[in-house]
Structure formats: C-alpha cells, structure tokens
Design a protein around this motif. Structure first.
Motif, PDB file in Angstrom:
ATOM      1  N   SER A   1       0.792  -1.111   0.152  1.00 52.74           N
ATOM      2  CA  SER A   1       0.035  -0.067   0.076  1.00 52.74           C
ATOM      3  C   SER A   1       0.822   1.227  -0.086  1.00 52.74           C
TER       4      SER A   1
ATOM      5  N   THR B   1       3.044   3.124  -5.492  1.00 53.69           N
ATOM      6  CA  THR B   1       3.274   1.783  -6.163  1.00 53.69           C
ATOM      7  C   THR B   1       3.999   2.126  -7.458  1.00 53.69           C
TER       8      THR B   1
ATOM      9  N   TRP C   1       7.382  -7.187 -11.147  1.00 56.89           N
ATOM     10  CA  TRP C   1       5.983  -6.781 -11.351  1.00 56.89           C
ATOM     11  C   TRP C   1       5.362  -6.933 -12.670  1.00 56.89           C
TER      12      TRP C   1
ATOM     13  N   ARG D   1       1.411 -12.903  -8.378  1.00 54.45           N
ATOM     14  CA  ARG D   1       0.924 -11.601  -8.184  1.00 54.45           C
ATOM     15  C   ARG D   1      -0.243 -11.350  -8.639  1.00 54.45           C
TER      16      ARG D   1
ATOM     17  N   ASN E   1      -1.964  -7.990  -9.670  1.00 56.44           N
ATOM     18  CA  ASN E   1      -1.698  -6.552  -9.826  1.00 56.44           C
ATOM     19  C   ASN E   1      -2.825  -5.446  -9.422  1.00 56.44           C
TER      20      ASN E   1
ATOM     21  N   ASN F   1      -2.427  -5.365  -5.661  1.00 60.26           N
ATOM     22  CA  ASN F   1      -0.940  -5.035  -5.353  1.00 60.26           C
ATOM     23  C   ASN F   1      -0.500  -5.810  -4.099  1.00 60.26           C
ATOM     24  N   THR F   2      -0.851  -7.252  -4.388  1.00 55.14           N
ATOM     25  CA  THR F   2      -0.546  -8.441  -3.595  1.00 55.14           C
ATOM     26  C   THR F   2       0.372  -9.589  -4.476  1.00 55.14           C
TER      27      THR F   2
END
Length: 126
Positions: free
Chosen positions: A24, A27, A52, A71, A73, A76-77
């Motif tokens: 968080s 990004t 990423w 991941r 996207n 955001n994990t």
C-alpha cells in the motif's frame, strides 16, 4: 510503501501454506517483490521474487518445485504458495519491495529491496 505480510503458521511436514503480502502507499511500475526467509541463527536469504510488470521470477534451488510465487496486480498483492513443507523451511518469512528495478529483474541482492514487511513465522513440525 507499506508491506503487510500474512499467512504464516504451524504446519506438519508435507503440508502447505500460502503467504500473502499486500503493498500500500505508493506503487511503482518498475519494481519487484521478493520473499526472504531467516531461520534462527542464519542470515536472511531470498526464496523467490517476481518482477511486477514482466512477471519474471526467481526461485531458490532448495524450494524449486515446491514454492510458487505469483502476483495480483489489481490487489497489489504477491503470494507465495508453499507445498510439501519440511523442517528446513521453518523460518520467519519477509516480503520486500525493490522499487527501482529496471534491468535484470527481479534482483537477488537483499540490499536492492528498500521496503520490508514485518515478517510472518512459518513453523514446520516433523
């Protein structure tokens, strides 16, 4: 950037766990996420990492075929699916973010990772 890791716990040998790390704050498009682990009395080592944007991954030899990094996207994990766990996997697992990875991503040097989560303990009982 704040990283929140979760999913650790106590599991029997041969079992599975799935770790999650939510990022968080700011990004970055050119970044990578890694999972490190540190066993008692040992140094922190990279287990797996993912770039990423490209999805390129690194997996440490001792966990190849057992651990999978992925991941999401949109969330955001980053996840670490750990299967067929053994006692040598017992450690505190940390997620970390490399926010300036432009080439050769993901990088493997811990010093490349500027942001770290709080760690989650994985204990594998035999």
């Amino acid at each position: 950037v704040q990283l929140q890791a979760s999913g650790g716990g106590l599991v029997q040998a041969g079992g599975s766990l799935k770790l999650s790390c939510v990022a968080s704050g700011s990004t970055f498009s050119s970044w990578a996420m890694g999972w490190f682990r540190q066993a008692p009395g040992k140094e922190r080592v990279l287990v797996s990492a993912i770039a990423w944007s490209s999805g390129s991954t690194f997996v440490e030899d001792s966990v190849k075929g057992r651990f999978t990094i992925s991941r999401d996207n949109a969330k955001n994990t980053v996840y670490l699916q750990m299967n067929n766990l053994n006692s040598e996997d017992t450690a505190v697992y940390y997620c970390a973010a490399d926010v300036v990875c432009v080439t050769n991503c993901p990088r493997r040097d811990p010093s490349s990772y500027a942001y770290w989560g709080q760690g989650t303990l994985v204990t594998v009982s035999s």
